[in-house]
Design a protein around this motif. Sequence first.
Motif, PDB file in Angstrom:
ATOM      1  N   PHE A  26      70.789  84.063  -7.320  1.00  0.00           N
ATOM      2  CA  PHE A  26      70.297  83.109  -8.313  1.00  0.00           C
ATOM      3  C   PHE A  26      68.829  83.381  -8.648  1.00  0.00           C
ATOM      4  CE2 PHE A  26      68.399  78.953  -9.379  1.00  0.00           C
ATOM      5  CZ  PHE A  26      69.154  78.646 -10.516  1.00  0.00           C
ATOM      6  N   VAL A  27      68.007  83.554  -7.613  1.00  0.00           N
ATOM      7  CA  VAL A  27      66.579  83.793  -7.836  1.00  0.00           C
ATOM      8  C   VAL A  27      66.354  85.136  -8.518  1.00  0.00           C
ATOM      9  CG1 VAL A  27      64.356  84.175  -6.679  1.00  0.00           C
ATOM     10  CG2 VAL A  27      65.826  82.298  -5.951  1.00  0.00           C
ATOM     11  N   SER A  28      67.012  86.180  -8.022  1.00  0.00           N
ATOM     12  CA  SER A  28      66.816  87.502  -8.647  1.00  0.00           C
ATOM     13  C   SER A  28      67.402  87.527 -10.053  1.00  0.00           C
ATOM     14  CB  SER A  28      67.391  88.620  -7.779  1.00  0.00           C
ATOM     15  OG  SER A  28      68.761  88.447  -7.566  1.00  0.00           O
ATOM     16  N   GLY A  29      68.479  86.804 -10.289  1.00  0.00           N
ATOM     17  CA  GLY A  29      69.033  86.694 -11.641  1.00  0.00           C
ATOM     18  C   GLY A  29      68.079  85.974 -12.574  1.00  0.00           C
ATOM     19  N   GLY A  30      67.436  84.926 -12.077  1.00  0.00           N
ATOM     20  CA  GLY A  30      66.430  84.227 -12.869  1.00  0.00           C
ATOM     21  C   GLY A  30      65.261  85.129 -13.207  1.00  0.00           C
ATOM     22  N   CYS A  31      64.858  85.942 -12.242  1.00  0.00           N
ATOM     23  CA  CYS A  31      63.772  86.901 -12.498  1.00  0.00           C
ATOM     24  C   CYS A  31      64.204  87.955 -13.515  1.00  0.00           C
ATOM     25  CB  CYS A  31      63.343  87.576 -11.196  1.00  0.00           C
ATOM     26  SG  CYS A  31      62.523  86.470 -10.037  1.00  0.00           S
ATOM     27  N   LEU A  32      65.467  88.345 -13.461  1.00  0.00           N
ATOM     28  CA  LEU A  32      65.977  89.336 -14.415  1.00  0.00           C
ATOM     29  C   LEU A  32      65.959  88.775 -15.831  1.00  0.00           C
ATOM     30  CD1 LEU A  32      67.187  92.167 -14.648  1.00  0.00           C
ATOM     31  CD2 LEU A  32      69.436  91.159 -14.298  1.00  0.00           C
ATOM     32  N   LEU A  33      66.190  87.473 -15.962  1.00  0.00           N
ATOM     33  CA  LEU A  33      66.156  86.844 -17.284  1.00  0.00           C
ATOM     34  C   LEU A  33      64.768  86.889 -17.914  1.00  0.00           C
ATOM     35  CD1 LEU A  33      68.463  83.732 -16.750  1.00  0.00           C
ATOM     36  CD2 LEU A  33      68.976  85.829 -18.015  1.00  0.00           C
ATOM     37  N   THR A  34      63.739  87.040 -17.081  1.00  0.00           N
ATOM     38  CA  THR A  34      62.387  87.168 -17.631  1.00  0.00           C
ATOM     39  C   THR A  34      62.163  88.544 -18.239  1.00  0.00           C
ATOM     40  OG1 THR A  34      61.365  87.993 -15.588  1.00  0.00           O
ATOM     41  CG2 THR A  34      61.478  85.587 -15.876  1.00  0.00           C
ATOM     42  N   GLY A  35      63.074  89.460 -17.959  1.00  0.00           N
ATOM     43  CA  GLY A  35      62.963  90.820 -18.494  1.00  0.00           C
ATOM     44  C   GLY A  35      62.184  91.763 -17.607  1.00  0.00           C
ATOM     45  N   ASP A  36      61.748  91.296 -16.450  1.00  0.00           N
ATOM     46  CA  ASP A  36      60.965  92.135 -15.538  1.00  0.00           C
ATOM     47  C   ASP A  36      61.880  92.653 -14.426  1.00  0.00           C
ATOM     48  OD1 ASP A  36      59.130  93.334 -13.859  1.00  0.00           O
ATOM     49  OD2 ASP A  36      57.717  91.660 -13.916  1.00  0.00           O
ATOM     50  N   MET A  37      62.280  93.902 -14.543  1.00  0.00           N
ATOM     51  CA  MET A  37      63.210  94.499 -13.579  1.00  0.00           C
ATOM     52  C   MET A  37      62.581  94.604 -12.189  1.00  0.00           C
ATOM     53  SD  MET A  37      66.207  95.563 -13.084  1.00  0.00           S
ATOM     54  CE  MET A  37      67.019  96.134 -14.537  1.00  0.00           C
ATOM     55  N   VAL A  38      61.285  94.911 -12.110  1.00  0.00           N
ATOM     56  CA  VAL A  38      60.607  95.022 -10.815  1.00  0.00           C
ATOM     57  C   VAL A  38      60.619  93.668 -10.110  1.00  0.00           C
ATOM     58  CG1 VAL A  38      58.416  95.517  -9.659  1.00  0.00           C
ATOM     59  CG2 VAL A  38      59.165  96.958 -11.558  1.00  0.00           C
ATOM     60  N   LEU A  39      60.352  92.616 -10.843  1.00  0.00           N
ATOM     61  CA  LEU A  39      60.389  91.268 -10.293  1.00  0.00           C
ATOM     62  C   LEU A  39      61.790  90.948  -9.772  1.00  0.00           C
ATOM     63  CD1 LEU A  39      58.303  88.875 -10.161  1.00  0.00           C
ATOM     64  CD2 LEU A  39      59.446  88.000 -12.200  1.00  0.00           C
ATOM     65  N   ALA A  40      62.803  91.325 -10.533  1.00  0.00           N
ATOM     66  CA  ALA A  40      64.189  91.022 -10.164  1.00  0.00           C
ATOM     67  C   ALA A  40      64.615  91.755  -8.894  1.00  0.00           C
ATOM     68  CB  ALA A  40      65.121  91.375 -11.319  1.00  0.00           C
ATOM     69  N   TYR A  41      64.383  93.071  -8.831  1.00  0.00           N
ATOM     70  CA  TYR A  41      64.853  93.769  -7.629  1.00  0.00           C
ATOM     71  C   TYR A  41      63.955  93.484  -6.425  1.00  0.00           C
ATOM     72  CZ  TYR A  41      61.828  97.917  -8.568  1.00  0.00           C
ATOM     73  OH  TYR A  41      60.791  98.787  -8.803  1.00  0.00           O
ATOM     74  N   SER A  42      62.695  93.147  -6.647  1.00  0.00           N
ATOM     75  CA  SER A  42      61.837  92.741  -5.532  1.00  0.00           C
ATOM     76  C   SER A  42      62.364  91.443  -4.917  1.00  0.00           C
ATOM     77  CB  SER A  42      60.397  92.554  -6.003  1.00  0.00           C
ATOM     78  OG  SER A  42      59.849  93.774  -6.455  1.00  0.00           O
ATOM     79  N   SER A  43      62.770  90.513  -5.772  1.00  0.00           N
ATOM     80  CA  SER A  43      63.359  89.256  -5.292  1.00  0.00           C
ATOM     81  C   SER A  43      64.663  89.514  -4.559  1.00  0.00           C
ATOM     82  CB  SER A  43      63.634  88.317  -6.464  1.00  0.00           C
ATOM     83  OG  SER A  43      62.445  87.915  -7.055  1.00  0.00           O
ATOM     84  N   PHE A  44      65.485  90.378  -5.119  1.00  0.00           N
ATOM     85  CA  PHE A  44      66.769  90.702  -4.492  1.00  0.00           C
ATOM     86  C   PHE A  44      66.555  91.271  -3.091  1.00  0.00           C
ATOM     87  CE2 PHE A  44      70.183  93.698  -3.567  1.00  0.00           C
ATOM     88  CZ  PHE A  44      71.266  92.850  -3.593  1.00  0.00           C
TER      89      PHE A  44
END
Length: 127
Positions: A26-44
Amino acid sequence: MGAKSAQLKRPKVIRVVGLQVLVTLFVSGGCLLTGDMVLAYSSFFGGMVCSVPNLYFAWQVFMHQGAQAAKQIVKSFYRAEAVKFGLTAVLFALVFILVRPLNPISFFLTYAVVQVVHWLAPLVVKR
């Protein structure tokens, strides 16, 4: 009293680990919605560094059951906790060595959020 009623139910800790993975997604998906891939996989990765050792711990500790296996349960508890600690350290090191670029704030925040899910486990797993 049948044999079935005398058996103890196994703890539902897999629900806690499942909830940890769900929160991670959920958190990494939310970060992915911001368009920042680094943010998303860092959260994951932050969430998985917390969840994977907990899954290992749950698998090892609840392998044995019953009063006759009490010594095995205690041994597996201590062994699983030590391995969980080591696995967490190794996963942290691997992420910081292998993952470039990494957003450490996102990584640690997600790790902390997923850890809080573990602390709130008594609310998820009813006694």
